[in-house]
Design a protein around this motif. Structure first.
Motif, short mmCIF file in Angstrom:
data_model
loop_
_atom_site.label_atom_id
_atom_site.label_comp_id
_atom_site.label_asym_id
_atom_site.label_seq_id
_atom_site.Cartn_x
_atom_site.Cartn_y
_atom_site.Cartn_z
N ILE A 11 4.06 6.53 -7.45
CA ILE A 11 5.36 6.71 -6.79
C ILE A 11 5.32 5.82 -5.55
O ILE A 11 4.62 6.11 -4.58
N GLY A 12 6.05 4.71 -5.60
CA GLY A 12 5.97 3.68 -4.56
C GLY A 12 5.16 2.51 -5.10
O GLY A 12 4.01 2.68 -5.50
N GLY A 13 5.79 1.35 -5.13
CA GLY A 13 5.13 0.17 -5.70
C GLY A 13 4.83 -0.88 -4.65
O GLY A 13 5.07 -2.07 -4.87
N GLY A 14 4.28 -0.46 -3.51
CA GLY A 14 3.99 -1.39 -2.41
C GLY A 14 2.64 -2.06 -2.55
O GLY A 14 2.08 -2.15 -3.66
N MET A 16 -0.44 -1.21 -1.53
CA MET A 16 -1.58 -0.39 -1.97
C MET A 16 -1.51 -0.12 -3.47
O MET A 16 -2.51 -0.20 -4.18
N ASP A 39 9.90 2.82 -7.88
CA ASP A 39 10.19 2.26 -6.55
C ASP A 39 11.69 1.99 -6.52
O ASP A 39 12.27 1.62 -7.56
N PRO A 40 12.32 2.16 -5.33
CA PRO A 40 13.77 1.90 -5.27
C PRO A 40 14.11 0.41 -5.39
O PRO A 40 15.27 0.06 -5.65
N ASN A 60 12.05 8.34 -9.76
CA ASN A 60 10.78 9.07 -9.56
C ASN A 60 10.64 10.23 -10.56
O ASN A 60 9.54 10.51 -11.04
N VAL A 74 3.73 6.08 -1.20
CA VAL A 74 4.81 5.76 -0.25
C VAL A 74 4.28 5.94 1.17
O VAL A 74 3.24 6.55 1.37
N LYS A 75 4.99 5.43 2.15
CA LYS A 75 4.60 5.63 3.55
C LYS A 75 4.72 7.12 3.89
O LYS A 75 5.59 7.81 3.33
N VAL A 78 8.09 8.98 4.28
CA VAL A 78 8.96 9.19 3.10
C VAL A 78 8.45 10.37 2.26
O VAL A 78 9.15 10.89 1.39
N ALA A 100 -1.95 9.03 1.90
CA ALA A 100 -1.12 8.94 3.11
C ALA A 100 -1.94 9.44 4.30
O ALA A 100 -2.45 10.56 4.27
N THR A 122 -8.63 5.54 2.68
CA THR A 122 -9.14 4.23 2.27
C THR A 122 -8.89 3.24 3.40
O THR A 122 -8.58 3.64 4.52
N THR A 124 -7.71 -1.14 4.42
CA THR A 124 -6.95 -2.32 4.01
C THR A 124 -7.73 -3.28 3.11
O THR A 124 -7.14 -4.05 2.36
N1 LIG Z 1 -1.75 -1.06 3.31
C1 LIG Z 1 -2.95 -0.59 3.65
O1 LIG Z 1 -3.87 -1.35 3.98
C2 LIG Z 1 -3.24 0.88 3.62
C3 LIG Z 1 -4.53 1.31 3.91
C4 LIG Z 1 -4.83 2.68 3.85
C5 LIG Z 1 -3.83 3.58 3.53
N2 LIG Z 1 -2.56 3.14 3.28
C6 LIG Z 1 -1.54 4.14 2.95
O2 LIG Z 1 -0.99 3.82 1.69
C7 LIG Z 1 0.33 4.31 1.59
C8 LIG Z 1 1.21 3.21 1.08
O3 LIG Z 1 1.12 2.12 1.99
P1 LIG Z 1 1.54 0.63 1.61
O4 LIG Z 1 0.93 -0.24 2.64
O5 LIG Z 1 1.28 0.39 0.16
O6 LIG Z 1 3.13 0.73 1.87
P2 LIG Z 1 4.31 -0.19 1.30
O7 LIG Z 1 3.81 -1.53 0.93
O8 LIG Z 1 5.45 -0.06 2.27
O9 LIG Z 1 4.68 0.55 -0.06
C9 LIG Z 1 5.45 1.72 -0.13
C10 LIG Z 1 6.46 1.50 -1.26
O10 LIG Z 1 7.14 2.73 -1.49
C11 LIG Z 1 8.53 2.42 -1.71
N3 LIG Z 1 9.37 3.59 -1.47
C12 LIG Z 1 10.07 3.92 -0.36
N4 LIG Z 1 10.75 5.07 -0.57
C13 LIG Z 1 10.46 5.48 -1.82
C14 LIG Z 1 10.86 6.58 -2.62
N5 LIG Z 1 11.67 7.53 -2.14
N6 LIG Z 1 10.39 6.68 -3.88
C15 LIG Z 1 9.54 5.74 -4.38
N7 LIG Z 1 9.14 4.67 -3.68
C16 LIG Z 1 9.58 4.53 -2.41
C17 LIG Z 1 8.76 1.30 -0.71
O11 LIG Z 1 9.96 0.63 -1.04
P3 LIG Z 1 10.80 -0.05 0.19
O12 LIG Z 1 9.90 -1.09 0.77
O13 LIG Z 1 12.00 -0.58 -0.51
O14 LIG Z 1 11.08 1.06 1.17
C18 LIG Z 1 7.52 0.45 -0.91
O15 LIG Z 1 7.66 -0.45 -1.99
C19 LIG Z 1 0.70 4.81 2.98
O16 LIG Z 1 0.58 6.21 3.01
C20 LIG Z 1 -0.34 4.18 3.88
O17 LIG Z 1 -0.60 5.00 5.00
C21 LIG Z 1 -2.24 1.81 3.31
#
Ligand SMILES: NC(=O)c1ccc[n+]([C@@H]2O[C@H](COP(=O)([O-])OP(=O)(O)OC[C@H]3O[C@@H](n4cnc5c(N)ncnc54)[C@H](OP(=O)(O)O)[C@@H]3O)[C@@H](O)[C@H]2O)c1
Length: 273
Positions: A11-14, A16, A39-40, A60, A74-75, A78, A100, A122, A124
């Protein structure tokens, strides 16, 4: 295949989610056709679909109805709305992976109703398959959930298992740790420039030095203090540098940074209790 038969839904295609999907496929934990992403952002979905051949949806609920393992990617801000949206569709086949920051398993169990939850802290470096992750089980998750989750995060780096109460300490150490290393790296590069090296060369030498030191510690298994002693000749250049590091309080400063980040993580989790 340790996750044989399981369908994984992100759920969320960012960033990570993408790193984990690539790790899972590369490690052959499950085939791409058993991976689902919601993902939206349609554009984001089509990139993931094209690159990794996974199944995608903007919905979802549709994903929850198909997948067994639900990876909440997701962040944190959200998360409450996502949990409220999927709650009516959660049943006995589901279990949850969450990474998260600062969200306890209890919070998700309370929102979704006694579902198995495995929480991961985890960092980065997952994005380059060198992540440092710690996994902890919630009240309803068993060894099988823990080992499947560990297999997923093993595909993008190293994994340890801890009790959930230690995840704040993990956050302070390896979660925030890459930023501390970047600051040390940047300071070393600036120092290299100060003593006359071109910045590009100072950068190349510094980054390789950090990588080399990490690999020496990993591959020899020797204590870092012993590795340090091995390169510190009496009266030599490194000994002169070491004295300045001690005089400047580098060790205690790093310890204070880990302790402050741990306290901040505890403080953030408490707000959700
Ligand atoms: N990046 C890192 O290095 C890292 C490291 C450790 C932990 N984390 C954790 O990993 C998690 C994700 O982080 P990320 O960096 O991958 O974030 P991200 O790149 O912003 O990915 C989150 C994705 O979720 C989508 N989203 C938003 N609202 C949604 C919904 N209602 N339903 C489904 N998808 C939705 C976002 O779309 P939009 O962009 O269109 O809003 C985005 O594509 C977070 O909890 C963060 O704390 C990240």
């Amino acid at each position: 295949m340790p996750l044989k038969g399981q369908a994984i839904g992100f759920i969320g295609g960012g960033v990570m989610a993408e790193a984990l999907i690539e790790g899972i496929i590369k490690s052959e934990l499950v085939p791409a056709e058993k991976i689902y992403v919601s993902d939206p952002d349609m554009e984001r979905l089509s990139i993931l679909q094209e690159k990794n051949k996974v199944n995608t949806t903007e919905n979802n609920v549709q994903l929850v109805q198909t997948a067994d393992i639900l990876v909440i990617a997701v962040k944190p801000q959200v998360l409450p709305e996502v949990l409220a949206e999927i709650k009516p569709y959660i049943n006995r086949k589901h279990w949850i992976i969450t990474f998260a920051a600062g969200i306890p398993t209890r919070y998700i169990e309370n929102k979704l109703g006694n579902v198995p939850v495995v929480r991961v802290m985890t960092n980065t470096a997952c994005l380059v398959s060198e992540g440092a992750s710690a996994v902890a089980c919630g009240s309803y998750a068993g060894k099988e959930h823990e080992s499947m989750c560990a297999a997923i995060f093993n595909s993008v780096g190293k994994v340890v298992t801890v009790k959930e109460e230690l995840l704040d300490a993990v956050t302070g150490l390896s979660g925030s740790g890459p930023a501390y290393m970047y600051v040390i790296m940047e300071a070393m590069i600036d120092a290299g420039v100060r003593v006359g090296l071109p910045r590009k060369i100072a950068t190349e030498l510094t980054v390789q030095t950090m990588l080399g030191a990490a690999r020496m510690a990993l591959e020899t298994g020797k204590h870092p203090g012993r590795l340090k002693d091995m390169v510190t000749t009496p009266g030599g250049t490194t000994a002169a540098g070491m004295y300045e590091l001690e005089d400047g309080g580098l060790r205690v400063t790093l310890m204070n940074a880990v302790m402050a980040a741990t306290e901040q993580s505890k403080h953030m989790s408490e707000r959700l209790n």
